[in-house]
Design a protein around this motif. Sequence first.
Motif, PDB file in Angstrom:
ATOM      1  N   SER A 169      -4.634  -5.526  -5.202  1.00 33.30           N
ATOM      2  CA  SER A 169      -3.385  -4.805  -4.898  1.00 33.30           C
ATOM      3  C   SER A 169      -2.342  -4.943  -6.002  1.00 33.30           C
ATOM      4  O   SER A 169      -1.565  -4.022  -6.233  1.00 33.30           O
ATOM      5  N   ASP A 218      -7.206  -0.577  -5.512  1.00 30.00           N
ATOM      6  CA  ASP A 218      -7.019  -1.763  -4.680  1.00 30.00           C
ATOM      7  C   ASP A 218      -8.361  -2.416  -4.350  1.00 30.00           C
ATOM      8  O   ASP A 218      -8.486  -3.638  -4.388  1.00 30.00           O
ATOM      9  N   ALA A 245       0.830  -1.209   0.000  1.00 28.19           N
ATOM     10  CA  ALA A 245       0.000   0.000   0.000  1.00 28.19           C
ATOM     11  C   ALA A 245       0.863   1.257   0.000  1.00 28.19           C
ATOM     12  O   ALA A 245       0.552   2.232  -0.694  1.00 28.19           O
ATOM     13  N   ASN A 255      -4.846   4.851  -5.056  1.00 29.71           N
ATOM     14  CA  ASN A 255      -4.392   3.497  -4.774  1.00 29.71           C
ATOM     15  C   ASN A 255      -5.487   2.692  -4.077  1.00 29.71           C
ATOM     16  O   ASN A 255      -5.708   1.524  -4.408  1.00 29.71           O
ATOM     17  N   TRP A 256      -6.146   3.297  -3.125  1.00 20.99           N
ATOM     18  CA  TRP A 256      -7.212   2.601  -2.403  1.00 20.99           C
ATOM     19  C   TRP A 256      -8.352   2.235  -3.337  1.00 20.99           C
ATOM     20  O   TRP A 256      -8.885   1.115  -3.267  1.00 20.99           O
ATOM     21  N   SER A 306      -3.084  -2.297  -8.556  1.00 18.28           N
ATOM     22  CA  SER A 306      -2.793  -0.920  -8.145  1.00 18.28           C
ATOM     23  C   SER A 306      -1.313  -0.597  -8.345  1.00 18.28           C
ATOM     24  O   SER A 306      -0.966   0.502  -8.776  1.00 18.28           O
TER      25      SER A 306
END
Length: 124
Positions: free
Chosen positions: A100, A95, A16, A91-92, A103
């Motif tokens: 993930s 994701d 992340a 990114n979230w 991303s």
Amino acid sequence: MIRDIFPFFFPFDKIAIAGCCLWSLALYIVLSGLKDWITEQFSRWLNFADRSFYTSVEEFEETRDTRESQNAFYASVMSIVPFFLLGFLSNWGIDVSLGSSWSISLGIMTCIGAGVYALGRQGG
């Protein structure tokens, strides 16, 4: 080693953090007009806040160039924060919707595309 210093541990999701940084970099490169505007606003705010620390006008004017240069540096560093927040949201969102691995992959491709776009904008 860090566990020896601190009696607690915060788990960090390395994927992340990498994704947020990639998306932040891509947005920072592509949105250069917004970056310049944010930097200017932070610089104006720091210069305004700096004025309240001086009681005499002579002392304020004597060190003005140095303080404005220093405030421009701080504003440039602080202008990264909004792009990191936008990168986190990008990114979230990817994701949650794609996973993930997507991303990170899309973050890398976006950074490459942003670099090509920035080079094309300079050459034009």
